[in-house]
Design an enzyme around this catalytic site. Sequence first.
Site: not given
Length: 327
Positions: A137-139, A141, A237
């Site tokens: 997961l992105d930082k 998220t 996104r």
Amino acid sequence: MAERIVREAQVPFELGGNRFDQIAAELFSDYSRSRIKTWINDGLLLVDGKVTKPKEKLFGGERMVLDVELEDQAEHEAQAMPLDIVYEDDDIIVINKPAGLVVHPAVGNRDGTLMNAILYHAPETAHVPRAGIVHRLDKETTGLMVVAKTLAAQTDLVAQLQERSMGREYEAITIGEMTGGGIVDEPIGRHPHNRQKQAVEPVNGKDAVTHYRLVQRFKNHTHIRLKLETGRTHQIRVHMAFIQYPLVGDPQYGGRLKMPKACSPELQEALRCFRRQALHAKRLELAHPITGEWMAWEVDLPEDIQHLLEALKKDMIESGSEDSDYL
């Protein structure tokens, strides 16, 4: 200390006539095909005591011997850090990741990452590539991630991701008032001019499919639920920005913050203070990599997203708009 694997197997005669690497993948199915091929090329998986080329055909009856030391993650430090563990057994860990936590160490983020925390919590993951992290997961998220504690579990979970059988559902808040759900089926690749971003790339992109449906529509925003078929970097996104409904707070794909017309001071403050993409991995479903049992987990939205939703609802009610757009 590195883990040593020593395995032996006799090639069944019914598999005779097949390639060495194909037979090895069948007999040592706990490990991925690419890993087995690497071991063959490195001379760590022998046939009757001899180094053999991956494509060489076997007759049946040969003896295979695997003798390998797994590299551990010694270059990454194990660090005591709090983890919100939703589920754990001998094979997997399911974690509810907070905002602000980087998943993998990288330049500028050598420690304080999820990998560092996992190596401390489950030291056995030092013998598994990337400490068992099979997706990311992105930082900024939040939400559910699964981590493999063994090589066999990792191999199976990676296969589920590749087969698109693992279920991952997200919730997000977008800028703009959607009229209904839909599907975005657009390939994603590296942005041609900005290497830090991804973009819809019809020629060089990899296939990417995102399903979305409405949860609640507000005056200038929409609360949506999304399901992924694929797992491209920044997929949700990029896809939401591509259809002109970028995520609230997205610094890379959402553009500069623009306040909706005639919104309340409370909503203005909530939007101004929301400094990350409004995206949460809410539900995760998978077949247990060892038992095959179908398992599912779901976690609540984090407090910051709940607070933003409350501000959006209050603004809509105070403006006299209908508050009945639930699905």
